[in-house]
Design a protein around this motif. Structure first.
Motif, PDB file in Angstrom:
ATOM      1  N   ARG A  11      64.077  -0.093  54.309  1.00 19.25           N
ATOM      2  CA  ARG A  11      64.365   0.896  54.018  1.00 19.25           C
ATOM      3  C   ARG A  11      63.364   1.986  54.377  1.00 19.25           C
ATOM      4  N   GLU A  64      57.940   5.934  46.497  1.00 18.63           N
ATOM      5  CA  GLU A  64      59.399   5.438  47.084  1.00 18.63           C
ATOM      6  C   GLU A  64      60.458   5.893  48.283  1.00 18.63           C
ATOM      7  N   SER A  65      60.948   5.411  48.909  1.00 12.07           N
ATOM      8  CA  SER A  65      62.031   6.162  49.939  1.00 12.07           C
ATOM      9  C   SER A  65      62.933   6.751  49.569  1.00 12.07           C
TER      10      SER A  65
HETATM   11  N1  LIG Z   1      61.468   0.534  45.906  1.00 16.28           N
HETATM   12  C1  LIG Z   1      61.024   1.186  46.369  1.00 16.28           C
HETATM   13  C2  LIG Z   1      60.443  -0.270  46.932  1.00 16.28           C
HETATM   14  C3  LIG Z   1      60.148  -0.788  48.284  1.00 16.28           C
HETATM   15  C4  LIG Z   1      59.621  -2.053  49.132  1.00 16.28           C
HETATM   16  O1  LIG Z   1      60.181  -2.734  47.866  1.00 16.28           O
HETATM   17  N2  LIG Z   1      59.345  -2.236  49.477  1.00 16.28           N
HETATM   18  C5  LIG Z   1      59.177  -3.796  50.329  1.00 16.28           C
HETATM   19  C6  LIG Z   1      59.245  -3.810  51.738  1.00 16.28           C
HETATM   20  S1  LIG Z   1      61.199  -3.336  51.967  1.00 16.28           S
HETATM   21  C7  LIG Z   1      57.194  -3.526  50.421  1.00 16.28           C
HETATM   22  O2  LIG Z   1      56.663  -2.820  51.205  1.00 16.28           O
HETATM   23  N3  LIG Z   1      56.857  -5.304  50.442  1.00 16.28           N
HETATM   24  C8  LIG Z   1      55.958  -5.210  50.439  1.00 16.28           C
HETATM   25  C9  LIG Z   1      55.148  -6.723  49.387  1.00 16.28           C
HETATM   26  O3  LIG Z   1      55.595  -6.196  48.280  1.00 16.28           O
HETATM   27  O4  LIG Z   1      54.327  -6.415  49.843  1.00 16.28           O
HETATM   28  C10 LIG Z   1      61.405   2.407  47.945  1.00 16.28           C
HETATM   29  O5  LIG Z   1      62.503   2.919  48.048  1.00 16.28           O
HETATM   30  O6  LIG Z   1      60.040   3.002  48.544  1.00 16.28           O
END
Ligand SMILES: N[C@@H](CCC(=O)N[C@@H](CS)C(=O)NCC(=O)O)C(=O)O
Length: 222
Positions: A11, A64-65
């Motif tokens: 992402r 949000e990316s």
């Molecule tokens: N929809 C969000 C998804 C963001 C996301 O899920 N990021 C994950 C990693 S790729 C995260 O930071 N996870 C950390 C956690 O859940 O603790 C976007 O596109 O920014």
């Protein structure tokens, strides 16, 4: 501007590639999801979801990316990555929503969460039922994208837009995790064009180095 990101993440890859492509002056500030940096109070104050990526721009905070990609593209309107016309914008919005709801959450991202993110976050073993569901969904949605790309160079209106960066960012992950993307020849041709952009190549090379380093360090720690 400052981007908080986990360098191995797909992402983050799309956002970093876009930042390179537009030659914006954005500081890249790494966080380590495995160490729990996303739960530190200072970070939670920026992003209460406790996820990355997060952008800061002179007091304005954005997570949000896809929203971040829109913001970066809108800083360089002359580059046309966010179209000027109503239908072009609606079309990009359609594919960003599709990316978030289907390509990410229901297919590539679902498999990546089970096969990779759970290990990073210490959330236990992959659940085979979710992997199977993600693989089935991948077949369904990859066929939609492949059919769409059959007669197009890029996703929207034969011009490069942020929809290409957003959707393309999960392709290397899909390949790495064994999703059968090679069956979809139009996706392969389109992704090849994206991967030829110097900004994409630099971002992907940096991502791959970060992923290998993170895995080596964390394998040793286990
Ligand atoms: N929809 C969000 C998804 C963001 C996301 O899920 N990021 C994950 C990693 S790729 C995260 O930071 N996870 C950390 C956690 O859940 O603790 C976007 O596109 O920014």
């Amino acid at each position: 501007m400052r981007l908080h990101f986990f360098p191995p993440s797909s992402r983050a890859l799309g956002v970093v590639a876009l930042n390179n492509h537009l030659a914006l002056d954005c500081e890249l500030r790494p966080i380590d999801l495995g160490r729990g940096d996303q739960r530190a109070p200072d970070y939670v104050a920026l992003n209460p979801n406790r996820k990355m990526p997060t952008l800061e721009d002179d007091g304005f905070v954005l997570w949000e990316s896809n929203a971040i990609m829109f913001y970066l593209a809108a800083k360089r309107p002359e580059r046309g990555l966010w179209p000027a016309d109503l239908r072009g914008r609606a079309d990009v919005m359609r594919w960003l929503a599709w990316q978030s709801a289907h390509w990410d959450a229901e297919s590539c991202g679902m498999v990546a969460f089970e096969k990779a993110s759970k290990a990073v976050l210490g959330l236990g073993a992959p659940d085979p039922a979710f992997i199977t569901r993600g693989e089935e969904n991948f077949g369904r949605f990859a066929a939609v994208l492949d059919g769409h790309l059959e007669k197009r160079s890029w996703i929207v209106g034969d011009r490069l837009t942020i929809a290409d960066f957003s959707i393309g960012a999960l392709v290397p992950t899909a390949m790495r995790l064994g999703l059968p993307i090679g069956r979809f020849e139009h996706i392969g041709r389109w992704y090849q064009s994206l991967a030829e952009l110097p900004g994409w190549q630099d971002a992907l090379a940096a991502r791959d180095i970060a992923l290998a380093a993170w895995l080596a360090t964390n394998e040793r720690a286990r």
